[in-house]
Motif scaffolding. Structure first.
Motif, mmCIF file in Angstrom:
data_model
loop_
_atom_site.group_PDB
_atom_site.id
_atom_site.type_symbol
_atom_site.label_atom_id
_atom_site.label_comp_id
_atom_site.label_asym_id
_atom_site.label_seq_id
_atom_site.Cartn_x
_atom_site.Cartn_y
_atom_site.Cartn_z
ATOM 1 N N MET A 65 -3.671 -1.939 -1.582
ATOM 2 C CA MET A 65 -3.553 -2.490 -3.115
ATOM 3 C C MET A 65 -4.800 -3.479 -3.225
ATOM 4 N N PRO A 66 -5.012 -3.848 -4.338
ATOM 5 C CA PRO A 66 -6.170 -4.685 -4.649
ATOM 6 C C PRO A 66 -6.046 -6.216 -3.932
ATOM 7 N N ASN A 67 -7.064 -6.695 -3.476
ATOM 8 C CA ASN A 67 -6.903 -8.006 -2.828
ATOM 9 C C ASN A 67 -6.380 -9.140 -3.714
ATOM 10 N N ARG A 68 -5.487 -9.919 -3.200
ATOM 11 C CA ARG A 68 -4.958 -10.972 -3.954
ATOM 12 C C ARG A 68 -5.855 -12.144 -4.233
ATOM 13 N N GLN B 281 -0.109 -7.393 -4.580
ATOM 14 C CA GLN B 281 -1.580 -7.491 -4.287
ATOM 15 C C GLN B 281 -1.714 -7.982 -2.775
ATOM 16 N N THR C 280 2.112 -12.956 -0.489
ATOM 17 C CA THR C 280 2.334 -11.446 -0.272
ATOM 18 C C THR C 280 3.499 -11.198 0.211
ATOM 19 N N THR D 257 3.114 -2.737 -6.045
ATOM 20 C CA THR D 257 2.852 -3.728 -7.150
ATOM 21 C C THR D 257 2.513 -4.936 -6.540
#
Length: 882
Positions: free
Chosen positions: A167-170, A154, A140, A152
């Motif tokens: 943002m969605p979890n990586r 994660q 990240t 963009t």
């Protein structure tokens, strides 16, 4: 332009500056100040730093960098990534704001378990914080440094247009070999000699071989917030390649520490790794669970393992079950026996205050620790970190008494309190734990042996010992302040509130009696004769009064500052409780004061006592009467209370007051104190030493040397004397006995200085007793070795065996039958035995050593020690049968 082609932002990875005294405990940032000064490597920041070309890692605390040092540096960077934690968060936010003010274009983000759990709160705390990288943040941060748009990336939470977006979890990183080596960053940016851990060899180097932990401990921060409960590992080849690189970079490293939560979670892998490390010839240590089988331990030991850091946590099985530790005490005991049999060192960690803790379970844990006897220990206070199951339990059950995990001095505090166990008892338990574990002859001998074998260890242990004693004193002072700050409010505390309040003045430039303000000495001298509920100190000095608590020895006290503060007299005084106002110009005689107060307290009448025409004392049956004469918010010492014309006056005898308003009066009181230093327990011959020790103590008063430091010097002198006696020639042996004599004199100085400077404590008393016994034992061992070396014709088995048995039983008998008694109960034959148990024998030993007849002392001591304990037991038994 694709992401890999983008130029990277100029990126600074920063562990922010700390502040003196910070001790966040386990889970805090790496610079946490604990019992001794310790620094862990900033590996979590070094990992992404290795992925961002041109970046720099600054670890401010071990480098001693302050905010002023950082301000000119941040102008060179576009992006700053700060590691934070729950205990340090508020301080770190202030650092971020200062950096942003210095460089308004600087983009600042936070990483760490605390912000991963609650990114909204972190971003809302300050406009200086632009983003939070959640959970595993390596890639990240790399993408942020590449300049990718935040929406963009994660695993990112950020502020945009006044709103917080998540943002969605990586996805969890599975191929751990994708992570580059951290030792490249260590080589570029860190001075490894600055990193010190008490139980590891120095210099050491630490890194991770994997992330995650299979255990489900409810209190453990990292698996529940960042790493997860699957143990994801780097390949053995990848790890070994990094260690090989490190050996080239840092040939001075003496030990490598693998900081995985539990390296032994995967037994086949750790055995394979150990065999490869063995071929490199490195010494290493790691975290382990207390269930590693003997066969694995042997493989690890044969391939360079030196130490295991083991989380025992508790000596109570129910508590271990409550926190889902997944270990049985009998398994832990067996594991420890196996490790010790292989000469594997163990650093044991324990936690007090976990769910189910009681005073009884704390005692169980202390006994368990002493029985398994790891080489070193760490005792923490249970910390309910946000994001852990323990935190959720604490919230649901109402166990949280504060959101803070550190106090305003930066020291760890107990945030948990149970109906059956107060938070203050948990904190007190940690101190008791350390004292009872380390201040045992076995441990002291082990530490002394380690120090004697390695001069580098000697220097480290002396420094750590000083810091450890400072830690214990600071905790005691903090506890005293905490007690003082708790004003009686509940009905159940009314009895304590009705006890006498003492109102004293600490003026600017207060007279000092043996380096102690006269008001504090007055309070301590009155404590044994009056039922004091609280001491109130009206101070005029703008300086801090943190050190007052150590002089008051746990007595509840409150400070009222004339320059402003949280309390006025009206807020600090209990209006329904009596109050005694003492003039700042002198000290009352405790015995006379009791006689003066008794009639006034019985009649509940206001009284002012006059000494040589001046008012010295004023008694008010309730403080409400005193407060009526003062304006609202009054913060000065109420001198008018001593001169109130409506109050009946009574004369005070000439010997009821000691005037200290001038140097002559101060000198008179100090001489009286010095004359009182003789102890009934002084040996019959050792009373000759008292004049010497008092002369030394008198010169030590204005210095910063503490009684415990003198006890330590006495121990060193005694052990040095015993060693000289054991291994030296005849004249070196005489010098050794002279060192023992010096040790005996210093043994008198520590108690004298403690009484003179009001630094007596239970810890100091126990430390003194332990060192006395250690020097006694070392002396007799030295005598036996000297005779063995110089008189091989003399059979030693019988006298040595008798001596060892006699000394051990005599020391145990003194502790059990004499030391446990308060001084006022030691009379008659008890005093005789106490004097015989002193170091009078040094004089006899000196004469016999000079005459070359130490063997006479050996036989005399062997017979005398056994006669001593036998007669003592007989006398005590006879007393009890009456």
């Amino acid at each position: 332009m694709t992401a890999p082609d983008r130029p990277y932002l100029r990126t600074l990875f920063l562990h922010p500056p700390s502040y003196e005294g910070f001790d966040g405990g386990a889970g805090s940032r790496y610079q946490a100040r604990r019992e001794i000064r310790s620094f862990w490597y900033p590996t979590w920041l070094a990992q992404p730093a290795a992925m961002v070309p041109g970046s720099r890692l600054i670890d401010a605390p071990p480098e001693g960098l302050t905010l002023d040092h950082l301000r000119p540096i941040v102008s060179e960077y576009d992006l700053a990534v700060l590691h934070t934690s729950t205990p340090s968060f508020a301080h770190d936010v202030r650092v971020a704001e200062a950096l942003k003010a210095e460089n308004p274009s600087l983009r600042i983000g936070l990483v760490g378990a605390h912000v991963a759990v609650d990114p909204d709160r972190a971003l809302s705390s300050s406009n200086a914080i632009e983003f939070v990288a959640r959970h595993e943040f390596d890639f990240t941060i790399k993408e942020i440094a590449q300049g990718k748009p935040p929406d963009t990336i994660q695993g990112l939470s950020f502020r945009a247009n006044g709103h917080i977006r998540h943002m969605p979890n990586r996805p969890t990183l599975e191929n751990m070999d994708e992570l580059p080596f951290v030792v490249d960053v260590y080589k570029r940016d860190l001075a490894i000699e600055r990193y010190i851990i008490g139980y590891l060899l120095h210099p050491y180097l630490s890194l991770y071989t994997g992330r995650g932990c299979r255990s489900k401990c409810t209190f453990c921060l990292w698996p529940q917030t960042v790493g997860g409960h699957r143990y994801r590992t780097r390949s053995v080849d990848h790890v070994v390649a990094e260690i090989a690189t490190a050996t080239r970079y840092f040939p001075q490293v003496r030990e490598y520490f693998f900081d995985d939560d539990t390296l032994t979670d995967d037994l086949p892998r750790v055995e394979a790794l150990a065999r490869r490390l063995g071929k490199l010839g490195v010494t290493w240590s790691c975290n382990a669970k207390a269930n590693v089988p003997y066969s694995t331990l042997r493989v690890l030991k044969d391939n360079g393992l030196r130490l295991l850091l083991v989380g025992y946590e508790s000596g109570n099985q129910k508590i271990l079950n409550n926190v889902k530790k997944g270990i049985r005490l009998d398994t832990a005991r067996e594991f420890t026996r196996h490790a010790k049999s292989l000469d594997i060192k163990i650093h044991g960690t324990f936690i007090l205050g976990l769910p189910g803790e009681t005073p009884e379970t704390i005692e169980e844990t202390i006994r368990f620790a002493r029985s398994v006897d790891p080489d070193t220990i760490q005792v923490s206070i249970a910390a309910p970190y946000p994001g852990t199951e323990l935190f959720r339990q604490a919230e649901a059950n109402g166990w949280l008494v504060t959101d803070a995990l550190v106090d305003d001095r930066g020291a760890q505090v107990s945030a948990l309190s149970y109906p059956h166990l107060a938070s203050t008892e948990i904190a007190r338990g940690t101190e008791e734990f350390y004292r009872r574990f380390y201040f045992r002859p076995r441990k002291i001998f082990a530490i002394a042996k380690e120090m004697a074998a390695d001069h580098q260890v000697l220097r480290r242990r002396l420094r750590e010992g000083r810091e450890f004693l400072q830690f214990l004193r600071a905790r005691a002072a903090a506890r005293s302040c905490a007690v003082a700050a708790s004003a009686p409010t509940a009905p159940s505390t009314r009895r304590a509130a009705a006890r006498l309040q003492i109102l004293l003045s600490v003026p600017h430039g207060s007279p000092m009696i043996a380096s102690v303000p006269v008001a504090l000495r007055t309070a301590r001298e009155l404590t044994p004769v009056l039922d004091i509920g609280r001491v109130l100190l009206c101070t005029e000095s703008p300086g801090r009064s943190d050190g007052y608590g150590r002089h008051l020895d746990g007595l509840p006290w409150t400070e009222i500052r004339s320059s402003g503060g949280s309390s006025s007299l009206a807020e600090a005084l209990d209006p329904d409780a009596p109050v005694l106002v003492v003039a700042p110009s002198g000290m009352p005689d405790p015995g006379r004061l009791v006689d003066l107060l008794a009639p006034a307290m019985r009649a509940q009448t206001r009284t002012t006592w006059i000494w040589q025409g001046a008012p010295i004392l004023a008694y008010y049956p309730d403080a409400r009467t005193l407060l009526k004469t003062l304006p609202d918010g009054y913060r000065q010492f109420p001198r008018q209370s001593l001169t109130n014309r409506d109050t009946p006056h009574a004369p005070a005898p000439s010997d009821a007051w000691s005037d200290v308003s001038d140097p002559t009066g101060v000198g008179r009181v100090e001489r009286r104190l010095l004359r009182s230093l003789g102890r009934p327990s002084d040996g019959y011959l050792a009373r000759l030493d008292r004049a010497v020790s008092i002369a030394i103590s008198r010169r030590l008063i204005p210095t910063r040397i503490t009684p415990n430091a003198i006890t330590g010097l006495s121990l060193i002198a005694g052990l040095g004397g015993a060693a000289s006696l054991a291994f030296g020639t005849s004249w070196v042996a005489v010098l050794g006995v002279l060192l023992l004599w010096a040790s005996a004199i210093l043994d008198g100085c520590d108690g004298e200085l403690a009484r003179l400077k009001l630094l007596t404590s239970r810890f100091g008393a126990r430390f003194d007793v332990v060192t006395d016994h250690v020097v006694h034992a070392a002396t007799f061992v030295g005598v036996a070795l000297h005779v063995y070396r110089t008189r091989p014709d003399i059979p030693l088995a019988a006298p040595v065996l008798l001596l060892l048995v006699g000394v051990a039983l005599s020391m145990a008998s003194v502790v059990w039958m004499i030391d446990r008694l308060p001084p006022e109960r030691r009379d008659g034959l008890t005093r005789v035995y106490e004097r015989i148990a002193s170091r009078d024998y040094v004089y006899i030993l000196l004469v016999l050593t000079a005459l070359g007849r130490i063997e006479w002392f050996l036989w005399g001591a062997a017979l005398g020690a056994n006669l001593f304990w036998l007669s003592l037991w007989w006398w005590v038994r006879a007393q009890r049968s009456r």
